[in-house]
Design a protein around this motif. Structure first.
Motif, mmCIF file in Angstrom:
data_model
loop_
_atom_site.group_PDB
_atom_site.id
_atom_site.type_symbol
_atom_site.label_atom_id
_atom_site.label_comp_id
_atom_site.label_asym_id
_atom_site.label_seq_id
_atom_site.Cartn_x
_atom_site.Cartn_y
_atom_site.Cartn_z
ATOM 1 N N PRO A 1 0.806 -1.222 0.000
ATOM 2 C CA PRO A 1 0.000 0.000 0.000
ATOM 3 C C PRO A 1 0.842 1.276 0.000
ATOM 4 C CG PRO A 1 -0.892 -1.566 1.552
ATOM 5 C CD PRO A 1 0.430 -2.122 1.081
ATOM 6 N N ASP A 2 2.095 1.171 0.444
ATOM 7 C CA ASP A 2 2.977 2.339 0.482
ATOM 8 C C ASP A 2 3.708 2.590 -0.830
ATOM 9 O OD1 ASP A 2 2.338 2.872 3.164
ATOM 10 O OD2 ASP A 2 3.811 1.407 3.845
ATOM 11 N N ASP A 3 3.591 1.671 -1.803
ATOM 12 C CA ASP A 3 4.244 1.855 -3.100
ATOM 13 C C ASP A 3 3.622 3.027 -3.848
ATOM 14 O OD1 ASP A 3 5.835 -0.339 -2.601
ATOM 15 O OD2 ASP A 3 4.728 -1.697 -3.922
ATOM 16 N N SER A 4 4.361 3.531 -4.806
ATOM 17 C CA SER A 4 3.899 4.643 -5.634
ATOM 18 C C SER A 4 2.867 4.169 -6.652
ATOM 19 C CB SER A 4 5.081 5.268 -6.378
ATOM 20 O OG SER A 4 4.639 6.087 -7.438
ATOM 21 N N ILE A 5 1.742 4.835 -6.713
ATOM 22 C CA ILE A 5 0.705 4.506 -7.697
ATOM 23 C C ILE A 5 1.216 4.778 -9.113
ATOM 24 C CG2 ILE A 5 -0.478 6.738 -7.686
ATOM 25 C CD1 ILE A 5 -2.406 3.521 -7.620
ATOM 26 N N LEU A 6 2.100 5.762 -9.267
ATOM 27 C CA LEU A 6 2.645 6.068 -10.588
ATOM 28 C C LEU A 6 3.581 4.965 -11.076
ATOM 29 C CD1 LEU A 6 3.287 9.892 -10.146
ATOM 30 C CD2 LEU A 6 1.355 8.755 -11.273
ATOM 31 N N ASP A 7 4.384 4.407 -10.168
ATOM 32 C CA ASP A 7 5.255 3.287 -10.546
ATOM 33 C C ASP A 7 4.418 2.080 -10.970
ATOM 34 O OD1 ASP A 7 7.489 4.811 -9.999
ATOM 35 O OD2 ASP A 7 7.857 3.899 -8.026
ATOM 36 N N LEU A 8 3.350 1.814 -10.243
ATOM 37 C CA LEU A 8 2.484 0.694 -10.600
ATOM 38 C C LEU A 8 1.818 0.946 -11.948
ATOM 39 C CD1 LEU A 8 1.166 -2.011 -9.978
ATOM 40 C CD2 LEU A 8 -0.588 -0.760 -8.690
ATOM 41 N N ALA A 9 1.371 2.151 -12.195
ATOM 42 C CA ALA A 9 0.741 2.485 -13.474
ATOM 43 C C ALA A 9 1.720 2.249 -14.631
ATOM 44 C CB ALA A 9 0.260 3.930 -13.458
ATOM 45 N N ARG A 10 2.976 2.583 -14.437
ATOM 46 C CA ARG A 10 3.983 2.345 -15.480
ATOM 47 C C ARG A 10 4.143 0.844 -15.747
ATOM 48 N NH1 ARG A 10 6.775 6.252 -12.363
ATOM 49 N NH2 ARG A 10 6.514 8.292 -13.285
ATOM 50 N N GLN A 11 4.129 0.045 -14.687
ATOM 51 C CA GLN A 11 4.246 -1.411 -14.843
ATOM 52 C C GLN A 11 3.050 -1.979 -15.593
ATOM 53 O OE1 GLN A 11 4.698 -3.425 -11.112
ATOM 54 N NE2 GLN A 11 6.442 -2.192 -10.492
ATOM 55 N N THR B 1 1.366 -0.808 -18.014
ATOM 56 C CA THR B 1 1.205 -0.442 -19.418
ATOM 57 C C THR B 1 1.473 -1.609 -20.350
ATOM 58 O OG1 THR B 1 3.469 0.378 -19.575
ATOM 59 C CG2 THR B 1 1.750 1.995 -19.040
ATOM 60 N N GLY B 2 2.218 -2.585 -19.920
ATOM 61 C CA GLY B 2 2.492 -3.760 -20.745
ATOM 62 C C GLY B 2 1.415 -4.815 -20.545
ATOM 63 N N ALA B 3 1.739 -6.019 -20.904
ATOM 64 C CA ALA B 3 0.801 -7.136 -20.778
ATOM 65 C C ALA B 3 0.874 -7.717 -19.372
ATOM 66 C CB ALA B 3 1.127 -8.202 -21.813
ATOM 67 N N ARG B 4 0.749 -6.874 -18.392
ATOM 68 C CA ARG B 4 0.807 -7.278 -16.985
ATOM 69 C C ARG B 4 -0.612 -7.295 -16.426
ATOM 70 N NH1 ARG B 4 6.074 -7.757 -14.541
ATOM 71 N NH2 ARG B 4 5.037 -7.064 -12.677
ATOM 72 N N PRO B 5 -0.809 -7.955 -15.302
ATOM 73 C CA PRO B 5 -2.140 -7.910 -14.677
ATOM 74 C C PRO B 5 -2.558 -6.476 -14.367
ATOM 75 C CG PRO B 5 -0.735 -9.519 -13.581
ATOM 76 C CD PRO B 5 0.137 -8.756 -14.534
#
Length: 114
Positions: free
Chosen positions: A84-94, A96-100
């Motif tokens: 929950p403490d991770d960056s939402i922007l970093d997750l959004a970047r991840q 963008t590909g064929a990720r869950p």
């Protein structure tokens, strides 16, 4: 920094590994989610089941009238998760590909949200 905790939903639905496929799909529908975490008896994350994981079994199971499939037969056993403490922007970047597009949020070894 925008954190995941500011945008995640509280965990209201989860799956157990012994749950049948029909009931698991009902829970996915009730949760209005394309995937849910699979938790053991101690509420630890042991897998993740998505709608995509279910499609092949649904196709072959309906053809063969097989209703014995369980969550543990289909779930991903190495689920991705976020803090929950991770960056939402970093997750959004991840994402963008064929990720869950759905991730369990884990804090202190327990799943606390999606």
């Amino acid at each position: 920094m925008l954190q995941i905790r500011d945008h995640m939903s509280r965990l209201t639905h989860s799956l157990s590994p012994q749950l049948g496929l029909a009931e698991a799909l009902d829970r996915l529908h009730q949760a209005d989610s394309s995937g849910l975490p699979v938790l053991d008896d101690q509420k630890r994350l042991i897998g993740f089941l998505s709608e995509q994981d279910c499609i092949p079994s649904l196709l072959t199971g309906s053809y063969h009238c097989d209703s014995r499939t369980r969550v543990e037969d289909l779930m991903s056993r190495t689920p991705l998760f976020v803090s929950p403490d991770d960056s939402i922007l970093d997750l959004a970047r991840q994402m963008t590909g064929a990720r869950p597009k759905v991730y369990p949020g884990r804090e202190g070894g327990k799943v606390v949200g999606i």
